[in-house]
Motif scaffolding. Structure first.
Motif, PDB file in Angstrom:
ATOM      1  N   MET A 166      -1.706  18.611 -18.760  1.00  0.00           N
ATOM      2  CA  MET A 166      -0.951  17.360 -18.723  1.00  0.00           C
ATOM      3  C   MET A 166       0.125  17.340 -19.799  1.00  0.00           C
ATOM      4  O   MET A 166       1.254  16.887 -19.548  1.00  0.00           O
ATOM      5  N   LEU A 170       4.055  16.799 -18.968  1.00  0.00           N
ATOM      6  CA  LEU A 170       4.798  15.714 -19.605  1.00  0.00           C
ATOM      7  C   LEU A 170       5.953  16.260 -20.431  1.00  0.00           C
ATOM      8  O   LEU A 170       7.052  15.688 -20.450  1.00  0.00           O
ATOM      9  N   ARG A 175       6.714  12.529 -14.999  1.00  0.00           N
ATOM     10  CA  ARG A 175       5.996  11.281 -15.210  1.00  0.00           C
ATOM     11  C   ARG A 175       5.206  10.888 -13.958  1.00  0.00           C
ATOM     12  O   ARG A 175       4.235  10.135 -14.045  1.00  0.00           O
ATOM     13  N   LYS A 176       5.632  11.380 -12.824  1.00  0.00           N
ATOM     14  CA  LYS A 176       4.945  11.095 -11.553  1.00  0.00           C
ATOM     15  C   LYS A 176       3.967  12.239 -11.271  1.00  0.00           C
ATOM     16  O   LYS A 176       4.231  13.131 -10.480  1.00  0.00           O
ATOM     17  N   TYR A 179      -3.445  14.241  -9.693  1.00  0.00           N
ATOM     18  CA  TYR A 179      -4.478  15.224 -10.022  1.00  0.00           C
ATOM     19  C   TYR A 179      -5.325  15.543  -8.804  1.00  0.00           C
ATOM     20  O   TYR A 179      -5.411  14.759  -7.852  1.00  0.00           O
ATOM     21  N   TYR A 196      -6.683  13.175 -18.007  1.00  0.00           N
ATOM     22  CA  TYR A 196      -5.520  12.775 -17.207  1.00  0.00           C
ATOM     23  C   TYR A 196      -5.056  11.369 -17.583  1.00  0.00           C
ATOM     24  O   TYR A 196      -3.875  11.133 -17.868  1.00  0.00           O
ATOM     25  N   HIS A 197      -5.992  10.427 -17.610  1.00  0.00           N
ATOM     26  CA  HIS A 197      -5.634   9.043 -17.903  1.00  0.00           C
ATOM     27  C   HIS A 197      -5.219   8.885 -19.363  1.00  0.00           C
ATOM     28  O   HIS A 197      -4.273   8.129 -19.655  1.00  0.00           O
ATOM     29  N   LEU A 200      -1.572  10.187 -19.708  1.00  0.00           N
ATOM     30  CA  LEU A 200      -0.591   9.277 -19.114  1.00  0.00           C
ATOM     31  C   LEU A 200      -0.433   8.026 -19.967  1.00  0.00           C
ATOM     32  O   LEU A 200       0.687   7.537 -20.182  1.00  0.00           O
ATOM     33  N   GLN A 201      -1.554   7.513 -20.455  1.00  0.00           N
ATOM     34  CA  GLN A 201      -1.494   6.312 -21.304  1.00  0.00           C
ATOM     35  C   GLN A 201      -0.686   6.583 -22.571  1.00  0.00           C
ATOM     36  O   GLN A 201       0.101   5.737 -23.000  1.00  0.00           O
ATOM     37  N   VAL A 205       2.662   5.723 -19.174  1.00  0.00           N
ATOM     38  CA  VAL A 205       2.790   5.833 -17.723  1.00  0.00           C
ATOM     39  C   VAL A 205       1.546   5.254 -17.049  1.00  0.00           C
ATOM     40  O   VAL A 205       0.413   5.550 -17.458  1.00  0.00           O
ATOM     41  N   THR A 206       1.742   4.439 -16.032  1.00  0.00           N
ATOM     42  CA  THR A 206       0.629   3.900 -15.243  1.00  0.00           C
ATOM     43  C   THR A 206       0.319   4.854 -14.096  1.00  0.00           C
ATOM     44  O   THR A 206       1.208   5.178 -13.300  1.00  0.00           O
ATOM     45  N   PRO A 207      -0.926   5.328 -13.981  1.00  0.00           N
ATOM     46  CA  PRO A 207      -1.251   6.273 -12.905  1.00  0.00           C
ATOM     47  C   PRO A 207      -1.200   5.617 -11.533  1.00  0.00           C
ATOM     48  O   PRO A 207      -1.496   4.429 -11.386  1.00  0.00           O
TER      49      PRO A 207
END
Length: 325
Positions: A166, A170, A175-176, A179, A196-197, A200-201, A205-207
Motif C-alpha cells: 500500500m 500511495l 488513491r483509488k 484489495y 489496507y484501511h 488509506l486512513q 482516503v476513504t475506502p
C-alpha cells in the motif's frame, strides 16, 4: 515372508544390526550393510511399521494440513517441508481441510491417537484454544502467526506485507486502490485488511466498499475480478492482491478485456510464486518455501528433544518492482 530374525540369521548378524540397516543408522560396516540388504531384497522382506512404532515410539510420519491442495502458495510451503522431511527420513501425510473446522479436528485427532509424530498447519480453521488442546499430544507448528499458548509458528507478517504494498502504491500517486484477499475472516486476511484501511486512513482516503474483493482463492476468481472491474462505472486505479496466482488471473483477463496494466489498472501481488516473475507482476515477496523448511526444522527439533516452549519465527517480506506498476 521372512521376518527380521530370519534375515539376521541368514546374514550372520544380530537382529539389532538388521534394525540399524533398516533405519539407515551408522555404525554398520559397508560389507555387513550390503549383505543384509541383499538378503532383504532376495526374501522380499517388508518392515513392519507397527512394530517399529512400538519399539521406537515414533511413527516417522508428520501431518500437514492445508485448505486446498491445488494452490500454488501452499504448494510452495509443502515443497520446503518435503525437502526437510526427506532429509530426516520422515514421511508426510498431507491432508486437505477445505477450510472445515470439523475436518481439521479429525486430523488433530490423528495426532492425539499417535498416528503421526507432529503436525504442521499451513492454515487453520479452528481457534487457538482448540489447537492448544491438541498440542499436549504432540508438537504443532503453524505457518501463520497465532495467539496459542503452546503452539509455535513460522510465519510472514501479513500486515507488514500489505502495508509495504500500500505504501508503494500511495507513493506512486494512487488513491483509488482496491484489495483482493482469500477467506475474509481468516487470521491472515484480518491483518491484511487492517493494513489496507490503516494506510488509506493515513493518506486521508476513504475506502470504496465495491473495490473490496474477498473469498478469492483461484486463478478463475482473479479473472472474475477483472470482469467486475471492467463493468464498473468508477474503477480502481490499483489493486493489492494477496496471492500471485490470483493476480495472474486478473492480469491476463484484464488484457483480454482491453484494460491496460499498469496504465488503467496497476497490480501488486504478495508471495513468491514463479508466475509473478513470469508475468512481470510487482510483488511483495515472501519466502513460502523457506517457511516450510523452517517449519519442519522447528517441528523436528520438538519431536526429538521434546521442547515445550513456544517459539515464533517471522520472515521478512521484500518489495520486487516489475511491470504491473
Amino acid at each position: 515372508m521372512a521376518n527380521i530374525r530370519e534375515i539376521a540369521k541368514l546374514a550372520g548378524v544380530s537382529v539389532s544390526t538388521v534394525s540399524r540397516v533398516l533405519n539407515n543408522h551408522p555404525y554398520v560396516s559397508e560389507q555387513k550393510r550390503a549383505e543384509v540388504m541383499r538378503i532383504i531384497q532376495e526374501r522380499n522382506y517388508v518392515q513392519n511399521s507397527n512394530a517399529v512404532h512400538l519399539s521406537t515410539g515414533k511413527t516417522m510420519v508428520v501431518g500437514v494440513t492445508l485448505p486446498l491442495v491445488n494452490n500454488q502458495y501452499y504448494s510452495s510451503i509443502i515443497e520446503g517441508i518435503a525437502g526437510e522431511a526427506a532429509r530426516h527420513q520422515y514421511n508426510l501425510m498431507v491432508c486437505q481441510t477445505n477450510n472445515s473446522a470439523e475436518q481439521e479436528q479429525s486430523i488433530l485427532r490423528l495426532l492425539k491417537n499417535k498416528k503421526m509424530d507432529g503436525l504442521i498447519m499451513c492454515s487453520r480453521a479452528n481457534g487457538c484454544e482448540t489447537i492448544d488442546e491438541y498440542a499436549q499430544y504432540g508438537p504443532i507448528i503453524t505457518c501463520e502467526a497465532n495467539e496459542a499458548v503452546f503452539v509455535s509458528s513460522v510465519h510472514i507478517d501479513h500486515y507488514q506485507t500489505f502495508r509495504i504494498g500500500m505504501e508503494y502504491l500511495l507513493g506512486k500517486g494512487h488513491r483509488k486502490i482496491g484489495y483482493c484477499i482469500g477467506r475474509k475472516n481468516s487470521f491472515n486476511s484480518q491483518h491484511r485488511k487492517r493494513a489496507y484501511h490503516d494506510m488509506l486512513q493515513s493518506a486521508g482516503v476513504t475506502p470504496a466498499p465495491e473495490w473490496a474483493f474477498e473469498n478469492c482463492l483461484t486463478v478463475q476468481d482473479g479473472k472474475d475480478i477483472a470482469h467486475r472491474i471492467w463493468q464498473m462505472n468508477e474503477r480502481p486505479s490499483a489493486l493489492i492482491v494477496s496471492c500471485n496466482h490470483i493476480a495472474a488471473g486478473i492480469v491476463k483477463e484484464a488484457g483480454r478485456l482491453g484494460l491496460r496494466v499498469p496504465e488503467d489498472l496497476a497490480i501488486v501481488g504478495c508471495d513468491d510464486q514463479p508466475v509473478g516473475e513470469l508475468l512481470e507482476i510487482t510483488t511483495v515477496s515472501s519466502p513460502s518455501s523457506l517457511m516450510g523448511k523452517y517449519a519442519f526444522e522447528m517441528l523436528y527439533d520438538r519431536i526429538v528433544h521434546q521442547h515445550k516452549e513456544k517459539e515464533e519465527r517471522e520472515l521478512p517480506p521484500l518489495l520486487v518492482e516489475r511491470g504491473t506498476t
